[in-house]
Write an enzyme that holds these catalytic residues in place. Structure first.
Site, PDB file in Angstrom:
ATOM      1  N   ASP A  36      -6.367   1.178   0.070  1.00 53.46           N
ATOM      2  CA  ASP A  36      -5.511   0.326  -0.761  1.00 53.46           C
ATOM      3  C   ASP A  36      -5.398  -1.061  -0.118  1.00 53.46           C
ATOM      4  OD1 ASP A  36      -3.924  -0.589  -2.779  1.00 53.46           O
ATOM      5  OD2 ASP A  36      -2.135   0.527  -2.198  1.00 53.46           O
TER       6      ASP A  36
ATOM      7  N   HIS B 183      -8.455  -4.132  -3.141  1.00 50.44           N
ATOM      8  CA  HIS B 183      -8.090  -5.243  -4.035  1.00 50.44           C
ATOM      9  C   HIS B 183      -8.676  -6.520  -3.425  1.00 50.44           C
ATOM     10  CE1 HIS B 183      -4.857  -2.919  -6.180  1.00 50.44           C
ATOM     11  NE2 HIS B 183      -4.842  -2.254  -5.027  1.00 50.44           N
TER      12      HIS B 183
ATOM     13  N   HIS C 169      -1.602   5.270 -10.057  1.00 49.33           N
ATOM     14  CA  HIS C 169      -0.557   4.855  -9.118  1.00 49.33           C
ATOM     15  C   HIS C 169       0.723   5.439  -9.697  1.00 49.33           C
ATOM     16  CE1 HIS C 169       1.554   1.558  -6.618  1.00 49.33           C
ATOM     17  NE2 HIS C 169       2.483   2.374  -7.081  1.00 49.33           N
TER      18      HIS C 169
HETATM   19  O1  DOR Z   1       1.550  -2.521  -2.365  1.00 46.57           O
HETATM   20  C1  DOR Z   1       0.747  -2.614  -3.278  1.00 46.57           C
HETATM   21  N1  DOR Z   1      -0.034  -3.704  -3.422  1.00 46.57           N
HETATM   22  N2  DOR Z   1       0.635  -1.618  -4.155  1.00 46.57           N
HETATM   23  C2  DOR Z   1      -0.098  -1.742  -5.287  1.00 46.57           C
HETATM   24  O2  DOR Z   1      -0.159  -0.816  -6.052  1.00 46.57           O
HETATM   25  C3  DOR Z   1      -0.806  -2.987  -5.589  1.00 46.57           C
HETATM   26  C4  DOR Z   1      -1.109  -3.715  -4.352  1.00 46.57           C
HETATM   27  C5  DOR Z   1      -1.563  -5.139  -4.598  1.00 46.57           C
HETATM   28  O3  DOR Z   1      -2.427  -5.346  -5.474  1.00 46.57           O
HETATM   29  O4  DOR Z   1      -1.089  -6.035  -3.915  1.00 46.57           O
HETATM   30 ZN    ZN Z   2      -3.880  -0.398  -4.922  1.00 44.77          ZN
END
Ligand code: DOR
Ligand code: ZN
Length: 434
Positions: free
Chosen positions: A301, A62, A175
Site C-alpha cells: 500500500d 499508489h 478497502h
Molecule cells: O492511507 C491510505 N492512503 N489509505 C488508502 O486507502 C489510500 C492511500 C493513499 O492513496 O494515499
Molecule cells: Zn491503497
C-alpha cells in the site's frame, strides 16, 4: 538482449532452496546449466553466498501518476521499487483524474509506457456508477472499491456495491472500513485536545471488522472472489478465515506488521494511514495469522505524500505511508527471528501474488518464466538512510534502523536494472498481460 549466467548462488522458492546456476536469455529464464562450456558467451554474475529470489510482486502501490506527481511519479516510484527488489507493481486507480473509465485507463497506459523501471499493471476503480466501464476494460489487475457504509469520497455501499458483486466480471479488491462507525467515532472523539494517536481510535478495529464481514457476506452470496486489502486486526482475520472457501483472500502491509500505536510518539502524523496502525496485541495476532497461512500475501500500500503535507496538523494530513522500497529489506531482516522463513517469504511476496492476480510466468524461478530476479545478500548490514531513498516521499518509517539482509542486484525482463545501491539500467518495465 544478452545472456546472463547467475553462478554459485542458492535459488529460493516456497518449497526450499537449491544451489543451482540460472541462465537468462532474451528476457527469459532459459535453463539451469551444469556445464559452463555451454554458456561461455554469457555475462557471468558471481552469486557466491547470495540468495537468488524471484522478483517481488507488489500488487498494491499508489504511484500518483497522473495528477499528483509532486508526491511520486512512475519513474520515481518504479526506481524505488527496483531498488528494493520489486520487479512488478500493480498500481491503484485513485489518480487525478481517477482511473474509472476506458478512456482514463488508456490515457494512463500511454502516460506510463516507456517510463517504468519495473513491470506494471493497473486497476480500474469502481465508483458505484461505472459498472459498464469496469466490465468492458481489458487487461487490468482487478477492480478496486472503497467499501463504506455511508457515502464517502469514493465510498460505495448498498445496492451499488451489491451490483458489483452480482454483475461485475473482475476480481474485486476491497478497502474495507465502515464509514458509519468512523463518523460516529469522530463525533465522540474530536473534541478538546487530541494527538495523532486519535486516528487509531477513530478508524477503530470495529470499523474494519464490520466492513470486512459485509464484504465477505457479499462474496459468499454472489460467489464472487474478493481480495481484502491491508487487514490490520485479529477480528478481520477471524472473519476471513471462515470465508476462505468463498474465494476470499487478503493482504497485510509491512507497516501493520512492524509499527504500533506506540510509534505515534516519534512519527506523529507521518504514520497516519488508513487503516491505522494498531496495538501490540493486534500486531502479534497478525504475525500469528501470517504464520498460519490465513493471510495470503504481504504487499505495501505504498502511499507517498510530500514531507510538507505530512508535517501538518492531524485533520489536514493525508493518510498513507511509503513502503515499496523497504518491503524486502524489512522482511529479510526478520526472517527466522520472527518465525517466518525465507521460503515462506518468497511464497508471500512472489508466488502467491502472481497466483491471486493471475500474472502468468512471474513469481517463480522456472524455465520459461520471465527473468525478473533479485539477488540478496543476507549478510549485508546497512542503516536505512533517508538520503538514499528513491521515492519522492523522502522518508521511511524504518529509517535509522540497521537491517541485515538486502537486495544487491535486480533484474527486470532479463536486464540488470539495479546493482549495489545504484540504478544502472533503463526503464525496461512492460505492462503485465493478465
Ligand atoms: O492511507 C491510505 N492512503 N489509505 C488508502 O486507502 C489510500 C492511500 C493513499 O492513496 O494515499
Ligand atoms: Zn491503497
Amino acid at each position: 538482449m544478452g545472456k546472463i549466467l547467475l553462478k554459485n548462488g542458492e535459488v529460493v522458492s516456497s518449497k526450499g532452496t537449491l544451489k543451482i546456476d540460472v541462465l537468462i536469455e532474451d528476457g527469459k529464464i532459459v535453463g539451469f546449466p551444469e556445464d559452463d562450456d555451454e554458456v561461455s558467451d554469457a555475462e557471468v554474475v558471481d552469486c557466491m553466498d547470495k540468495l537468488i529470489l524471484p522478483g517481488v510482486i507488489d500488487p498494491h502501490v499508489h504511484f500518483r501518476d497522473p495528477g499528483q506527481t509532486y508526491k511520486e511519479d512512475f519513474e520515481s516510484g518504479s526506481r524505488a521499487a527496483v531498488s528494493g527488489g520489486v520487479t512488478t507493481v500493480l498500481d491503484m486507480p485513485n489518480n487525478d483524474p481517477p482511473t474509472i473509465s476506458r478512456k482514463a485507463l488508456d490515457d494512463k497506459r500511454a502516460l506510463v509506457s516507456g517510463r517504468s523501471y519495473v513491470n506494471y499493471g493497473f486497476y480500474i476503480g469502481y465508483d458505484g456508477g461505472n459498472l459498464e466501464e469496469v466490465n468492458e476494460v481489458k487487461n487490468v489487475a482487478g477492480v478496486k472499491v472503497f467499501v463504506a457504509d455511508s457515502t464517502g469520497e469514493m465510498g460505495v455501499s448498498g445496492e451499488d456495491l451489491e451490483k458489483l458483486f452480482e454483475k461485475g466480471n473482475k476480481l474485486i479488491v476491497a478497502h474495507a472500513e465502515d464509514t458509519k462507525i468512523i463518523e460516529e467515532n469522530k463525533k465522540k472523539l474530536l473534541k478538546g485536545k487530541y494527538g495523532p494517536e486519535i486516528h487509531s481510535e477513530i478508524r477503530s478495529p470495529e470499523a474494519a471488522v464490520s466492513a470486512v464481514k459485509y464484504v465477505c457476506e457479499l462474496a459468499k452470496k454472489y460467489k464472487h472472489s474478493v481480495h481484502i486489502a491491508h487487514i490490520s486486526t485479529e477480528g478481520e482475520v477471524d472473519v476471513i478465515e471462515k470465508y476462505k472457501d468463498s474465494g476470499v483472500t487478503c493482504e497485510v502491509t509491512p507497516h501493520h506488521l512492524h509499527l504500533t500505536e506506540d510509534d505515534y510518539k516519534h512519527w506523529k502524523n507521518f504514520i497516519k494511514v488508513n487503516p491505522p496502525v494498531r496495538s501490540r496485541m493486534e500486531v502479534f495476532s497478525l504475525w500469528k495469522a501470517l504464520k498460519m497461512g490465513v493471510i495470503d500475501i504481504i504487499d505495501t500500500d505504498h502511499a507517498p505524500h510530500s514531507l510538507e503535507e505530512k508535517g501538518g496538523e492531524y485533520l489536514d494530513v493525508p493518510a498513507g505511508v511509503p513502503g515499496v522500497e523497504m518491503l524486502l529489506p524489512i522482511f529479510l531482516n526478520t526472517v527466522d527471528s520472527e518465525g517466518i522463513t525465507i521460503s515462506e517469504l518468497v511464497g508471500l511476496v512472489c508466488e502467491k501474488p502472481a497466483e491471486i492476480f493471475g500474472i502468468p510466468n512471474k513469481g517463480r524461478i522456472m524455465e520459461g518464466y520471465d527473468a525478473d530476479i533479485v539477488v540478496v545478500d543476507m549478510e549485508l548490514e546497512k542503516k536505512v538512510e533517508r538520503e538514499k531513498l528513491f521515492s519522492k516521499a523522502g522518508w521511511s518509517p524504518y529509517e535509522d534502523l540497521v537491517l541485515k539482509g538486502w537486495p544487491v542486484l535486480t533484474i527486470v525482463n532479463g536486464e540488470i536494472v539495479f546493482d549495489h545501491g545504484e540504478i544502472v539500467g533503463k526503464p525496461v518495465g512492460k505492462e503485465v498481460e493478465f
